[in-house]
Scaffold this active site. Structure first.
Site, PDB file in Angstrom:
ATOM      1  N   LYS A  55      61.719  15.277  30.088  1.00  0.00           N
ATOM      2  CA  LYS A  55      62.163  14.070  30.812  1.00  0.00           C
ATOM      3  C   LYS A  55      63.677  13.960  30.717  1.00  0.00           C
ATOM      4  CE  LYS A  55      57.593  12.538  31.082  1.00  0.00           C
ATOM      5  NZ  LYS A  55      56.402  12.106  30.374  1.00  0.00           N
ATOM      6  N   HIS A 105      59.545   8.849  26.954  1.00  0.00           N
ATOM      7  CA  HIS A 105      60.478   8.165  27.869  1.00  0.00           C
ATOM      8  C   HIS A 105      61.623   7.469  27.145  1.00  0.00           C
ATOM      9  CE1 HIS A 105      58.072   8.791  31.494  1.00  0.00           C
ATOM     10  NE2 HIS A 105      57.026   8.602  30.717  1.00  0.00           N
ATOM     11  N   SER A 145      54.805   4.396  29.912  1.00  0.00           N
ATOM     12  CA  SER A 145      55.242   5.174  31.062  1.00  0.00           C
ATOM     13  C   SER A 145      54.989   4.493  32.403  1.00  0.00           C
ATOM     14  CB  SER A 145      54.595   6.559  31.035  1.00  0.00           C
ATOM     15  OG  SER A 145      53.200   6.447  30.937  1.00  0.00           O
TER      16      SER A 145
HETATM   17  C1  LIG Z   1      55.118  12.758  30.236  1.00  0.00           C
HETATM   18  C2  LIG Z   1      54.476  12.281  28.999  1.00  0.00           C
HETATM   19  C3  LIG Z   1      53.808  13.177  28.150  1.00  0.00           C
HETATM   20  C4  LIG Z   1      53.577  14.615  28.534  1.00  0.00           C
HETATM   21  O1  LIG Z   1      54.743  15.353  28.393  1.00  0.00           O
HETATM   22  P1  LIG Z   1      54.896  16.733  29.195  1.00  0.00           P
HETATM   23  O2  LIG Z   1      55.998  17.421  28.470  1.00  0.00           O
HETATM   24  O3  LIG Z   1      55.209  16.397  30.588  1.00  0.00           O
HETATM   25  O4  LIG Z   1      53.589  17.450  29.046  1.00  0.00           O
HETATM   26  C5  LIG Z   1      53.316  12.692  26.967  1.00  0.00           C
HETATM   27  N1  LIG Z   1      53.431  11.386  26.634  1.00  0.00           N
HETATM   28  C6  LIG Z   1      54.036  10.497  27.439  1.00  0.00           C
HETATM   29  C7  LIG Z   1      54.143   9.073  27.027  1.00  0.00           C
HETATM   30  C8  LIG Z   1      54.563  10.919  28.648  1.00  0.00           C
HETATM   31  O5  LIG Z   1      55.133  10.048  29.470  1.00  0.00           O
END
Ligand SMILES: *Cc1c(COP(=O)(O)O)cnc(C)c1O
Length: 363
Positions: free
Chosen positions: A216, A195, A167
């Protein structure tokens, strides 16, 4: 007393350039959203939510195991499982609660977990909660992972866990090697597709545990875990963040189902190509200016500036030019790797991309 102790701590953070604040960035062109395909504002999602709200009301009233089990969430799970060509899917309330629920459900004191050093904080928290032995390997270093697997003694279960797309660096985990090592050293594999879902081709069908978020590229809220039976049943019975929480509202799961259907359609393919080509354009331009973008090959483009204060100043400079790019500092990233983190979406126009590139040239 308490407030002075807390204030002193915050003052120290501010001096080190590490203080975080919540600010409304509406108005600037957004280059740090995770809405990769531009679905968060799509009327098809809000229409689906409104219809669901009219039928089911807003709140979901209880946890899934009590009365939160409704047709919308079942349909969403079936849609995701079908699209990913796996046996089954279970929806969690967020990616954070999925990772802090799945890992402790599967692993405990007698077990060992191998985790990439740059894995998301929610994975780290899940591992800590599980109380399993925690082995971090250097970022994407497969020789180090193999050595750690070789060195590890007797354990009941072994799990390798990795982000698919990292990320903060925007690079992609070497999944084929990880899967091969797992086979040779008798470990399970869990991949976090937060992602990559909707952005990269689905290619982890052979991974034991596929986890991802709907917040996302899908532009909604919630998360999924997919795998072979009886993973779903096992998690329903063991994952505390699934059991002890109120179900997502039907409005959320119906909007998510609309998003997953778009992602799986030819429109999804077109959006995916667009976000990747937009990212390639920005990355090429930045590289030509001499910026270090690490090994990024995805819509996440880090621009390494090293010093936290410098990263913050650069972000402020861009903001004055009407562009919002966030500065990422320790402890989110390792010390001396403070950076700007640019994310590109399918909905950015060529003019907006050029505005960003021109503003970056002045930094
Ligand atoms: C954003 C993210 C999460 C958390 O997801 P949410 O639905 O925002 O709680 C978990 N793992 C990774 C790699 C992320 O980038």
């Amino acid at each position: 007393m308490m407030h002075t102790t807390l204030q002193n701590d915050l003052d120290q953070m501010a001096t080190a350039g590490l203080m975080r604040t919540l600010t409304d960035k509406t108005g600037a062109i957004n280059f740090c959203s995770n809405d990769y395909l531009g679905l968060a504002g799509d009327p098809r999602l809000s229409d689906a939510a409104v219809m669901a709200m009219k039928q089911y009301g807003f709140g979901s009233r209880a946890s899934r195991l009590v009365t939160g089990q409704t047709q919308p969430v079942e349909l969403l799970e079936q849609t995701i499982a079908k699209q990913k060509q796996v046996d089954e899917c279970l929806v969690f309330n967020s990616g954070y609660s999925a990772n802090t629920g799945i890992i402790p459900a599967l692993m405990s004191r007698e077990d060992i977990i191998f985790s990439d050093k740059l894995n998301h904080a929610s994975i780290v928290d899940g591992i800590l909660l599980s109380r399993a032995e925690f082995k971090r390997y250097p970022h994407c270093d497969m020789a180090a992972l193999e050595e750690a697997l070789k060195q590890s003694g007797k354990h009941r279960r072994r799990l390798i866990v990795t982000d698919k797309v990292f990320s903060m660096d925007g690079d992609v985990a070497p999944m084929a090697t990880i899967i091969d090592l797992a086979k040779r050293y008798d470990a399970w594999v869990m991949v976090d597709q937060a992602h990559s879902f909707g952005v990269l081709e689905d290619s982890d069908a052979s991974v034991d545990i596929q986890m991802g978020t709907l917040s996302k590229a899908a532009g909604c809220f919630g998360a999924y875990v997919c795998g072979k039976s009886p993973l779903r049943s096992y998690l329903i019975n063991h994952a505390r963040s699934f059991i002890y929480t109120t179900a997502l509202p039907a409005a959320v799961t119906e909007a998510a189902r609309a998003a997953v259907n778009i992602i799986g359609s030819s429109e999804g393919v077109t959006l995916r190509k667009k976000v990747l080509s937009n990212a390639d354009y920005v990355r090429q331009q930045l590289k030509q200016m001499g910026f270090d973008t690490l090994q990024s090959t995805t819509p996440i483009i880090p621009v390494i500036l090293k010093d936290a204060t410098r990263a913050v100043a650069a972000s402020q400079e861009l903001y004055k030019a009407g562009i919002y790019v966030s500065a990422i500092r320790p402890p989110t990233v390792p010390v001396n790797t403070a950076r700007l983190r640019i994310t590109v979406t399918a909905k950015h126009t060529q003019a907006e991309l050029d505005m960003l590139v021109n503003a970056m040239r002045k930094i």
